[in-house]
Motif scaffolding. Structure first.
Motif, PDB file in Angstrom:
ATOM      1  N   UNK A 101       0.925  -1.448  -0.130  1.00 37.19           N
ATOM      2  CA  UNK A 101       0.019  -0.048   0.069  1.00 37.19           C
ATOM      3  C   UNK A 101       0.821   1.222   0.085  1.00 37.19           C
ATOM      4  N   UNK A 102       2.009   1.297  -0.321  1.00 33.90           N
ATOM      5  CA  UNK A 102       2.974   2.312  -0.449  1.00 33.90           C
ATOM      6  C   UNK A 102       3.651   2.697   0.852  1.00 33.90           C
ATOM      7  N   UNK A 103       3.695   2.024   2.014  1.00 28.49           N
ATOM      8  CA  UNK A 103       4.562   2.300   3.030  1.00 28.49           C
ATOM      9  C   UNK A 103       5.880   1.766   2.916  1.00 28.49           C
ATOM     10  N   UNK A 104       6.960   2.571   3.110  1.00 30.21           N
ATOM     11  CA  UNK A 104       8.536   2.230   3.163  1.00 30.21           C
ATOM     12  C   UNK A 104       8.506   0.971   3.790  1.00 30.21           C
ATOM     13  N   UNK A 105       9.241  -0.029   3.453  1.00 28.39           N
ATOM     14  CA  UNK A 105       9.516  -1.043   4.313  1.00 28.39           C
ATOM     15  C   UNK A 105      10.073  -0.942   5.629  1.00 28.39           C
ATOM     16  N   UNK A 106      11.067   0.095   6.007  1.00 26.03           N
ATOM     17  CA  UNK A 106      11.765   0.137   7.143  1.00 26.03           C
ATOM     18  C   UNK A 106      10.541   0.743   8.270  1.00 26.03           C
ATOM     19  N   UNK A 107       9.885   1.724   7.541  1.00 26.32           N
ATOM     20  CA  UNK A 107       8.917   2.079   8.504  1.00 26.32           C
ATOM     21  C   UNK A 107       7.882   1.132   8.740  1.00 26.32           C
ATOM     22  N   UNK A 108       7.609   0.107   7.933  1.00 23.16           N
ATOM     23  CA  UNK A 108       6.638  -0.928   8.095  1.00 23.16           C
ATOM     24  C   UNK A 108       7.077  -1.765   9.340  1.00 23.16           C
ATOM     25  N   UNK A 109       8.159  -1.922   9.219  1.00 24.81           N
ATOM     26  CA  UNK A 109       9.103  -2.855  10.093  1.00 24.81           C
ATOM     27  C   UNK A 109       9.044  -2.387  11.726  1.00 24.81           C
ATOM     28  N   UNK A 110       9.073  -1.143  11.502  1.00 28.39           N
ATOM     29  CA  UNK A 110       9.099  -0.207  12.807  1.00 28.39           C
ATOM     30  C   UNK A 110       7.535  -0.452  13.475  1.00 28.39           C
ATOM     31  N   UNK A 111       6.768  -0.088  12.480  1.00 24.10           N
ATOM     32  CA  UNK A 111       5.398   0.051  12.943  1.00 24.10           C
ATOM     33  C   UNK A 111       4.957  -1.579  13.230  1.00 24.10           C
TER      34      UNK A 111
END
Length: 320
Positions: free
Chosen positions: A112-122
């Motif tokens: 859905x367009x979320x950067x992977x690094x930010x997705x891992x953190x979230x």
């Protein structure tokens, strides 16, 4: 039910569909459906398996196109233009079994367009918030079915969508996790997120929804507030009297029936006051009198018919 029930007319629409139709090999799966879903609402699509719920959701999301009619989602005629603001939990669950839980959440966010690094953190953060922090580094294959479903649910929400679409989200969850999901849905709506979900379980729709669409055989005979659906049936009166007979009997409506110690009948259109007066003057000796509003199940039967209601009750808990 959430507190903004009944306010849909005053809110902009998250979803609008007019006359949408879908046919498969000559079979009409969805036949002229109209839907309007206000922003911030919890909206239920209620019907038995095979009624057209999943096909309707897929058309709204742009996964498939309608053969006729139009749909507009978050102000756009082309759903793909706003896909990054939508979370979707499909009927068919599926995660890569070798992925770790937090990575699976990040992967769904990336779609859905979320950067992977930010997705891992979230992903780690969401798992911790929902009591699954200990499972963040476990592979999906190492999780129970219920835990894997929760991971997929969190992956549906990781990119902070404005609209969340759940297809039969309660199937396969135990009572504890069903309760958690209901609370999560209410929390999403309270934060302004629009929630739309399909279900064949009336209790979930009755507890959660501002509005519902009742679907049967690909048609929607009713779409609107839950209270309006319930008001299709007159409230039922439950009366217990000391006297078994007398002139007061003439005051009972034609549909009055004796069940054990009680008389059961529909509340007269004139209201309860004239009835009470006639019972008192006729010396019925009122022991108890209660007025019970119709539930959503009764409304479903009245609107969709007994055959659809039986199909709803017979729908398997596990959706294939």
């Amino acid at each position: 039910m959430v507190s903004n029930a009944g306010a849909g007319a005053n809110r902009p629409l998250a979803i609008e569909a007019r006359g949408i139709v879908k046919r498969f090999d000559g079979f009409t799966a969805v036949d002229g459906v109209d839907l309007t879903v206000p922003e911030g609402a919890i909206y239920g699509i209620l019907g038995p398996n095979g009624a057209g719920k999943t096909t309707t959701l897929r058309m709204l999301l742009g996964i498939i196109d309608p053969d006729e009619g139009v749909r507009r989602i978050l102000g756009h005629d082309r759903p793909h233009e706003v896909a990054h603001t939508i979370g979707y939990l499909p009927e068919e669950r599926g995660l890569y079994p070798s992925m770790k839980a937090y990575e699976a959440i990040a992967f769904m966010g990336a779609l859905r367009g979320l950067p992977l690094a930010e997705g891992r953190r979230r992903g780690r953060e969401l798992l911790e918030q929902h009591g699954l922090g200990y499972a963040a580094d476990r592979q999906i294959r190492q999780l129970s079915k219920g835990m894997a479903q929760q991971v997929q649910l969190l992956g549906t929400l990781v990119h902070n969508p404005r609209l969340v679409v759940f297809d039969e989200p309660f199937s396969g969850l135990d009572a504890l996790n069903q309760g958690k999901l209901e609370r999560m849905m209410r929390g999403l709506a309270e934060s302004g997120v629009t929630v739309i979900f399909s279900t064949h379980v009336i209790a979930h729709a009755e507890r959660l929804c501002d509005e519902v669409a009742i679907i049967a055989g690909g048609k929607v005979p009713f779409a609107g507030p839950v209270d309006v659906a319930r008001d299709r049936i007159r409230p039922q009166v439950r009366l217990e009297t000391r006297a078994s007979d007398g002139p007061w009997r003439a005051a009972l409506p034609a549909d009055a029936r004796h069940e054990g110690a009680y008389w059961m009948f529909s509340l007269p259109e004139t209201g309860v006051e004239p009835l009470l007066r006639a019972l008192i003057e006729g010396e019925a000796g009122i022991l108890s009198l209660s007025i019970e509003r119709a539930g959503l199940h009764d409304a479903f039967v009245a609107i969709a018919g007994e055959a659809a209601a039986r199909a709803l009750e017979e729908s398997p808990e596990e959706v294939r």
